[in-house]
Write a protein that holds these residues in place. Structure first.
Motif, PDB file in Angstrom:
ATOM      1  N   ALA A   1      -5.382 -11.077 -10.730  1.00  0.00           N
ATOM      2  CA  ALA A   1      -5.301 -10.719  -9.312  1.00  0.00           C
ATOM      3  C   ALA A   1      -4.252 -11.612  -8.673  1.00  0.00           C
ATOM      4  O   ALA A   1      -4.130 -12.785  -9.033  1.00  0.00           O
ATOM      5  N   ALA A   2      -3.487 -11.069  -7.747  1.00  0.00           N
ATOM      6  CA  ALA A   2      -2.476 -11.866  -7.038  1.00  0.00           C
ATOM      7  C   ALA A   2      -2.543 -11.558  -5.553  1.00  0.00           C
ATOM      8  O   ALA A   2      -2.562 -10.388  -5.143  1.00  0.00           O
ATOM      9  N   ASP A   3      -2.577 -12.623  -4.750  1.00  0.00           N
ATOM     10  CA  ASP A   3      -2.603 -12.484  -3.293  1.00  0.00           C
ATOM     11  C   ASP A   3      -1.168 -12.485  -2.775  1.00  0.00           C
ATOM     12  O   ASP A   3      -0.478 -13.499  -2.856  1.00  0.00           O
ATOM     13  N   ILE A   4      -0.732 -11.344  -2.255  1.00  0.00           N
ATOM     14  CA  ILE A   4       0.643 -11.239  -1.743  1.00  0.00           C
ATOM     15  C   ILE A   4       0.643 -11.102  -0.220  1.00  0.00           C
ATOM     16  O   ILE A   4       1.537 -10.498   0.365  1.00  0.00           O
ATOM     17  N   SER A   5      -0.374 -11.712   0.418  1.00  0.00           N
ATOM     18  CA  SER A   5      -0.537 -11.570   1.872  1.00  0.00           C
ATOM     19  C   SER A   5       0.612 -12.169   2.670  1.00  0.00           C
ATOM     20  O   SER A   5       0.770 -11.880   3.864  1.00  0.00           O
ATOM     21  N   GLY A   6       1.426 -13.040   2.027  1.00  0.00           N
ATOM     22  CA  GLY A   6       2.550 -13.651   2.733  1.00  0.00           C
ATOM     23  C   GLY A   6       3.683 -12.681   3.007  1.00  0.00           C
ATOM     24  O   GLY A   6       4.559 -12.959   3.834  1.00  0.00           O
ATOM     25  N   LEU A   7       3.696 -11.536   2.337  1.00  0.00           N
ATOM     26  CA  LEU A   7       4.771 -10.561   2.551  1.00  0.00           C
ATOM     27  C   LEU A   7       4.574  -9.824   3.876  1.00  0.00           C
ATOM     28  O   LEU A   7       3.454  -9.450   4.224  1.00  0.00           O
ATOM     29  N   ALA A   8       5.675  -9.633   4.605  1.00  0.00           N
ATOM     30  CA  ALA A   8       5.621  -8.896   5.873  1.00  0.00           C
ATOM     31  C   ALA A   8       5.417  -7.402   5.586  1.00  0.00           C
ATOM     32  O   ALA A   8       5.749  -6.942   4.495  1.00  0.00           O
ATOM     33  N   PRO A   9       4.890  -6.647   6.570  1.00  0.00           N
ATOM     34  CA  PRO A   9       4.674  -5.207   6.356  1.00  0.00           C
ATOM     35  C   PRO A   9       5.926  -4.471   5.870  1.00  0.00           C
ATOM     36  O   PRO A   9       5.840  -3.596   5.012  1.00  0.00           O
ATOM     37  N   ASP A  10       7.103  -4.853   6.380  1.00  0.00           N
ATOM     38  CA  ASP A  10       8.339  -4.183   5.938  1.00  0.00           C
ATOM     39  C   ASP A  10       8.610  -4.444   4.467  1.00  0.00           C
ATOM     40  O   ASP A  10       9.045  -3.554   3.728  1.00  0.00           O
ATOM     41  N   ASP A  11       8.354  -5.705   4.024  1.00  0.00           N
ATOM     42  CA  ASP A  11       8.546  -6.049   2.605  1.00  0.00           C
ATOM     43  C   ASP A  11       7.605  -5.238   1.725  1.00  0.00           C
ATOM     44  O   ASP A  11       7.966  -4.785   0.646  1.00  0.00           O
ATOM     45  N   ILE A  12       6.357  -5.099   2.207  1.00  0.00           N
ATOM     46  CA  ILE A  12       5.359  -4.348   1.437  1.00  0.00           C
ATOM     47  C   ILE A  12       5.816  -2.903   1.263  1.00  0.00           C
ATOM     48  O   ILE A  12       5.779  -2.349   0.167  1.00  0.00           O
ATOM     49  N   ALA A  13       6.286  -2.310   2.362  1.00  0.00           N
ATOM     50  CA  ALA A  13       6.734  -0.913   2.299  1.00  0.00           C
ATOM     51  C   ALA A  13       7.908  -0.771   1.335  1.00  0.00           C
ATOM     52  O   ALA A  13       7.968   0.166   0.531  1.00  0.00           O
ATOM     53  N   GLN A  14       8.807  -1.753   1.382  1.00  0.00           N
ATOM     54  CA  GLN A  14      10.006  -1.690   0.546  1.00  0.00           C
ATOM     55  C   GLN A  14       9.674  -1.897  -0.937  1.00  0.00           C
ATOM     56  O   GLN A  14      10.161  -1.176  -1.800  1.00  0.00           O
ATOM     57  N   ARG A  15       8.815  -2.896  -1.217  1.00  0.00           N
ATOM     58  CA  ARG A  15       8.556  -3.251  -2.622  1.00  0.00           C
ATOM     59  C   ARG A  15       7.460  -2.421  -3.274  1.00  0.00           C
ATOM     60  O   ARG A  15       7.452  -2.258  -4.484  1.00  0.00           O
ATOM     61  N   TYR A  16       6.504  -1.951  -2.471  1.00  0.00           N
ATOM     62  CA  TYR A  16       5.358  -1.253  -3.068  1.00  0.00           C
ATOM     63  C   TYR A  16       5.256   0.213  -2.660  1.00  0.00           C
ATOM     64  O   TYR A  16       4.382   0.929  -3.142  1.00  0.00           O
ATOM     65  N   GLY A  17       6.138   0.639  -1.768  1.00  0.00           N
ATOM     66  CA  GLY A  17       6.064   2.004  -1.257  1.00  0.00           C
ATOM     67  C   GLY A  17       6.103   3.064  -2.348  1.00  0.00           C
ATOM     68  O   GLY A  17       5.464   4.109  -2.236  1.00  0.00           O
ATOM     69  N   SER A  18       6.848   2.774  -3.430  1.00  0.00           N
ATOM     70  CA  SER A  18       6.940   3.782  -4.506  1.00  0.00           C
ATOM     71  C   SER A  18       5.688   3.783  -5.382  1.00  0.00           C
ATOM     72  O   SER A  18       5.456   4.729  -6.138  1.00  0.00           O
TER      73      SER A  18
END
Ligand SMILES: [Zn+2]
Length: 316
Positions: free
Chosen positions: A89-106
């Motif tokens: 498990a990895a906590d990636i809560s430090g990423l901003a919403p825009d980063d999340i959309a960019q990196r995980y959107g696909s």
């Protein structure tokens, strides 16, 4: 001699998952495995799990560990293995919403596990719940409760150790025990609307276990405090992990000596005794809704509260 049968597991628990606890102390193995192609990562962002949604289904998404951006992880936990595949498990809560959309959107979207748990396959819901519960504990234990120094994660994320050499206090992941109980009187059961429940929603009673109490003590105390009813024949039914944020729900049945109710208005807005036929009719009203003014509803099948109700209804 009565034979003790293990209760059927409730949703969010998965006894098939191998926690492989002997690996937690194997640092070289963890280091190599953590970045290998065979291992998978369960990313958790701000308490939400990554899922892909189809028209009438949801599936949890895990990321191959060799392609995971480890630099974005605030905390990492070795969860165990399933089908020979190690999971972290990895906590990636430090990423901003825009980063999340960019990196995980696909891959999918991050959703509240309490909402999607009911529609995921149970082994996936259980994996996400385990990951979320562990990472929440890390987030809340970054400092020592004894001396206030920073703590560090050890044992594959299953222990935190104070970094102050003269202290070295240890902390372990915890679950907070809470009892949840179906109370019967003759051929009726007690259902109530708690002060924090949505309108038109009723369920069984529940409460947290306090220091110095047995589980049976808590069942008796909570039922009396909330509804003024004394109970006897308190019997364990089954349990459910409920990491929202860190509870372990312990289900019980008990019998009321007298059905007269005296409600604590701070906790319980309404309560009454229901026959099996009445409960079946309420169950037919469908899943819980936050909309005001709809018909009365009981909890969804995902929860131990509903399991207690359904088991009682099926006993007729
Ligand atoms: Zn300390």
């Amino acid at each position: 001699m009565p034979v003790f049968r293990q209760p059927r597991p409730n949703p969010l628990s998965n006894p098939e998952f191998d926690r492989a606890s002997h690996r937690r102390l194997d640092e070289p193995w963890l280091e190599v495995t953590r970045i290998s192609a065979e291992a998978h990562v369960v990313p958790v962002w701000r308490a939400k799990g990554l899922v892909v949604a189809g028209q009438d289904f949801r599936r949890a998404v895990t990321i191959s560990a060799d392609r995971f951006e480890w630099a974005s992880a605030l905390d990492t936990v070795f969860l165990g293995q399933a089908g020979g595949r190690p999971y972290f498990a990895a906590d990636i809560s430090g990423l901003a919403p825009d980063d999340i959309a960019q990196r995980y959107g696909s891959h999918g979207v991050f959703e509240d596990m309490r909402m999607v748990g009911a529609v995921l396959p149970n082994h996936e819901a259980a994996l996400l719940a385990y990951a979320k519960g562990m990472l929440w504990w890390h987030e809340r234990h970054r400092f020592c409760g004894v001396c206030g120094s920073p703590t560090r994660s050890v044992d594959g994320g299953h222990r935190r150790l104070c970094t102050n050499e003269s202290c070295k206090a240890e902390q372990f992941p915890r679950s907070d025990p809470a009892v949840i109980m179906l109370i019967e009187h003759e051929d009726k059961c007690l259902l109530a609307r708690g002060a924090r429940f949505p309108a038109n929603f009723i369920s069984v009673l529940a409460g947290f276990v306090e220091p110095g109490e047995s589980l049976e003590d808590t069942v008796a105390r909570e039922v009396f405090e909330e509804c003024g009813v004394r109970v006897h024949d308190i019997a364990y039914a089954s349990s459910q992990p409920w990491p929202f944020p860190s509870s372990l729900m312990l289900g019980f049945r008990a019998k009321a000596a007298d059905p007269t109710l005296k409600l604590d208005p701070a906790e319980i807005l309404e309560a009454d005794w229901y026959t099996r036929a009445q409960v079946r009719a309420i169950a037919a009203n469908g899943p819980m809704s936050m909309e005001p003014g709809g018909p009365v509803r009981i909890p969804p099948p995902f929860s131990i509260s509903r399991r207690l109700i359904d088991d009682w209804v099926s006993e007729e």
